[in-house]
Design a protein around this motif. Sequence first.
Motif, mmCIF file in Angstrom:
data_model
loop_
_atom_site.group_PDB
_atom_site.id
_atom_site.type_symbol
_atom_site.label_atom_id
_atom_site.label_comp_id
_atom_site.label_asym_id
_atom_site.label_seq_id
_atom_site.Cartn_x
_atom_site.Cartn_y
_atom_site.Cartn_z
ATOM 1 N N ASP A 50 30.659 64.000 10.949
ATOM 2 C CA ASP A 50 30.407 64.296 9.540
ATOM 3 C C ASP A 50 29.282 63.390 9.043
ATOM 4 O O ASP A 50 29.527 62.244 8.649
ATOM 5 C CB ASP A 50 31.673 64.072 8.718
ATOM 6 C CG ASP A 50 31.459 64.331 7.232
ATOM 7 O OD1 ASP A 50 30.349 64.759 6.856
ATOM 8 O OD2 ASP A 50 32.398 64.082 6.447
ATOM 9 N N HIS B 269 27.959 63.228 6.384
ATOM 10 C CA HIS B 269 28.178 62.869 4.990
ATOM 11 C C HIS B 269 29.480 62.076 4.827
ATOM 12 O O HIS B 269 30.125 62.127 3.770
ATOM 13 C CB HIS B 269 28.196 64.133 4.123
ATOM 14 C CG HIS B 269 26.931 64.927 4.207
ATOM 15 N ND1 HIS B 269 26.909 66.291 4.376
ATOM 16 C CD2 HIS B 269 25.638 64.525 4.188
ATOM 17 C CE1 HIS B 269 25.655 66.702 4.432
ATOM 18 N NE2 HIS B 269 24.869 65.649 4.326
ATOM 19 N N LEU C 39 29.669 59.968 1.614
ATOM 20 C CA LEU C 39 29.972 60.716 0.398
ATOM 21 C C LEU C 39 31.452 61.099 0.357
ATOM 22 O O LEU C 39 32.113 61.000 -0.684
ATOM 23 C CB LEU C 39 29.107 61.968 0.319
ATOM 24 C CG LEU C 39 27.585 61.761 0.356
ATOM 25 C CD1 LEU C 39 26.873 63.097 0.236
ATOM 26 C CD2 LEU C 39 27.135 60.799 -0.725
ATOM 27 N N ARG C 40 31.963 61.543 1.489
ATOM 28 C CA ARG C 40 33.376 61.935 1.553
ATOM 29 C C ARG C 40 34.291 60.737 1.317
ATOM 30 O O ARG C 40 35.298 60.846 0.592
ATOM 31 C CB ARG C 40 33.674 62.571 2.915
ATOM 32 C CG ARG C 40 35.160 62.846 3.157
ATOM 33 C CD ARG C 40 35.387 63.775 4.329
ATOM 34 N NE ARG C 40 34.829 63.295 5.567
ATOM 35 C CZ ARG C 40 35.437 62.429 6.397
ATOM 36 N NH1 ARG C 40 36.637 61.943 6.084
ATOM 37 N NH2 ARG C 40 34.873 62.075 7.531
ATOM 38 N N SER D 210 21.201 60.402 3.625
ATOM 39 C CA SER D 210 21.586 61.401 2.632
ATOM 40 C C SER D 210 23.099 61.462 2.477
ATOM 41 O O SER D 210 23.594 61.898 1.436
ATOM 42 C CB SER D 210 21.068 62.783 3.040
ATOM 43 O OG SER D 210 19.660 62.802 3.095
ATOM 44 N N GLY D 211 23.832 61.040 3.496
ATOM 45 C CA GLY D 211 25.286 61.140 3.499
ATOM 46 C C GLY D 211 26.024 59.936 2.970
ATOM 47 O O GLY D 211 27.246 59.850 3.103
ATOM 48 N N TRP E 28 30.469 59.464 11.968
ATOM 49 C CA TRP E 28 29.210 59.908 11.369
ATOM 50 C C TRP E 28 28.623 61.095 12.135
ATOM 51 O O TRP E 28 27.988 61.970 11.534
ATOM 52 C CB TRP E 28 28.195 58.767 11.341
ATOM 53 C CG TRP E 28 28.434 57.728 10.285
ATOM 54 C CD1 TRP E 28 28.939 56.473 10.471
ATOM 55 C CD2 TRP E 28 28.160 57.835 8.884
ATOM 56 N NE1 TRP E 28 29.004 55.795 9.273
ATOM 57 C CE2 TRP E 28 28.527 56.608 8.288
ATOM 58 C CE3 TRP E 28 27.639 58.850 8.084
ATOM 59 C CZ2 TRP E 28 28.383 56.368 6.917
ATOM 60 C CZ3 TRP E 28 27.490 58.610 6.716
ATOM 61 C CH2 TRP E 28 27.870 57.391 6.142
ATOM 62 N N GLN F 180 19.728 61.949 8.075
ATOM 63 C CA GLN F 180 20.880 62.669 7.514
ATOM 64 C C GLN F 180 21.981 61.703 7.080
ATOM 65 O O GLN F 180 22.706 61.973 6.114
ATOM 66 C CB GLN F 180 21.429 63.669 8.532
ATOM 67 C CG GLN F 180 22.028 63.057 9.770
ATOM 68 C CD GLN F 180 22.529 64.082 10.771
ATOM 69 O OE1 GLN F 180 22.772 65.232 10.434
ATOM 70 N NE2 GLN F 180 22.672 63.684 12.017
ATOM 71 N N TYR G 80 23.128 67.453 -3.915
ATOM 72 C CA TYR G 80 24.506 67.591 -3.462
ATOM 73 C C TYR G 80 25.540 67.298 -4.556
ATOM 74 O O TYR G 80 26.739 67.377 -4.312
ATOM 75 C CB TYR G 80 24.783 66.627 -2.297
ATOM 76 C CG TYR G 80 24.055 66.905 -1.008
ATOM 77 C CD1 TYR G 80 23.321 68.067 -0.819
ATOM 78 C CD2 TYR G 80 24.102 65.987 0.030
ATOM 79 C CE1 TYR G 80 22.646 68.316 0.360
ATOM 80 C CE2 TYR G 80 23.438 66.221 1.227
ATOM 81 C CZ TYR G 80 22.705 67.384 1.389
ATOM 82 O OH TYR G 80 22.042 67.633 2.564
ATOM 83 N N TRP H 46 24.829 59.873 -4.850
ATOM 84 C CA TRP H 46 24.731 61.192 -4.232
ATOM 85 C C TRP H 46 23.311 61.713 -4.373
ATOM 86 O O TRP H 46 22.685 61.556 -5.424
ATOM 87 C CB TRP H 46 25.687 62.175 -4.919
ATOM 88 C CG TRP H 46 27.116 62.033 -4.520
ATOM 89 C CD1 TRP H 46 27.930 60.967 -4.739
ATOM 90 C CD2 TRP H 46 27.913 63.016 -3.845
ATOM 91 N NE1 TRP H 46 29.187 61.206 -4.240
ATOM 92 C CE2 TRP H 46 29.206 62.464 -3.695
ATOM 93 C CE3 TRP H 46 27.662 64.295 -3.370
ATOM 94 C CZ2 TRP H 46 30.240 63.147 -3.076
ATOM 95 C CZ3 TRP H 46 28.692 64.986 -2.764
ATOM 96 C CH2 TRP H 46 29.964 64.419 -2.605
#
Length: 355
Positions: free
Chosen positions: A328, A330, A333-334, A47-48, A325, A44, A349, A345
């Motif tokens: 969140d 992600h 990304l944020r 992906s983030g 992490w 994950q 998403y 990305w």
Amino acid sequence: MSLLFSPLSIRSVTFPNRLWVSPMCMYSAVDGVVQEWHHTHLTQFASGGAGLVIAEATGVVADGRISPRDTGIWNDAQRDAWAPIVQAIHDRGALAGIQLAHAGRKASTWWPWAEQRGSVAAADGGWTTVAPSAVAFAGFDEPAALDASGIERVVDGFRAAARRALEAGFDVLELHGAHGYLLHQFLSPLSNVRTDEYGGSLENRARLLLRIVDATREVAGDAVPMFVRISATDHAEGGFTPEEAAIVGGWAVEHGADLIDVSSGGLVAHQRIDVHPGYQVPLAETVRQGGRIPVSAVGLITAAEQAEQVLVDGAADAIFAGREWLRDPHFGLRAAHELDDTVAWPPQYVRARWR
């Protein structure tokens, strides 16, 4: 482009950005073998937006695990279980690392949410622990002091674990020399009272760590990045100091390490830590400047601008985060969104990328 989302090249590897995931123990393995939990947990972050995901402290030998539920890489079944997780991290655009570890006197303990505390008895699946000296961590069983053959077994364990980690596809190897575990126990005079070539002077106390750096680099060859995580201070009188950490970090780089992952504490129960946002960043800066070596910073780094400023100030070359992490997955990304920067990305998403 921000520094946080600029690439960083180490040996043959180019990290897509400098916001990385710290190794965090999940205490969810079975006989050292990773499970579906680890697959979901680690992928994950890829992906983030993480540039590098380092898997948790992983025992190089069975009795080097922090708890009976820790991951391992001392046999081929464990290696083979790691491989699909590494591939999944790669498929999501991140690099994968593993932290090779031996817990020493802090091994054979109950996991955090167990009803019991302290050392796990043999009847409950525990084992006799080892350390540089027969000095117990408060509340734990007294360890056995490693003799010459025991030290060789530790070195051989790290060497074999590094080989299996590379066979599983990991891009980065990190040696765990922090948080009161075995290599840190050798470094600190609070836990190492030996009188042989592994005790006394700083050079002697660093000998095992440097032997393991040598052994790991021999296995890794010239292409693979190798990090060393250290606790730059014990936060206790008479313990390991930031100035010593800078010296040891410099020695580690001379022996083949590429980056020092600077943390702190964990060696003694009576430590006194002033915890606040970025509290370990000055330690990273001390090691970076004193050793003239690349370092990463960690420790309550929770916001994009905060992480970017650490790099702008020259305190570190990369940022590790842990708890943020977890809160969140992600975070990368944020952070890129907040810095108005670009990160890859997942196409699924992309609709969330725009303001």
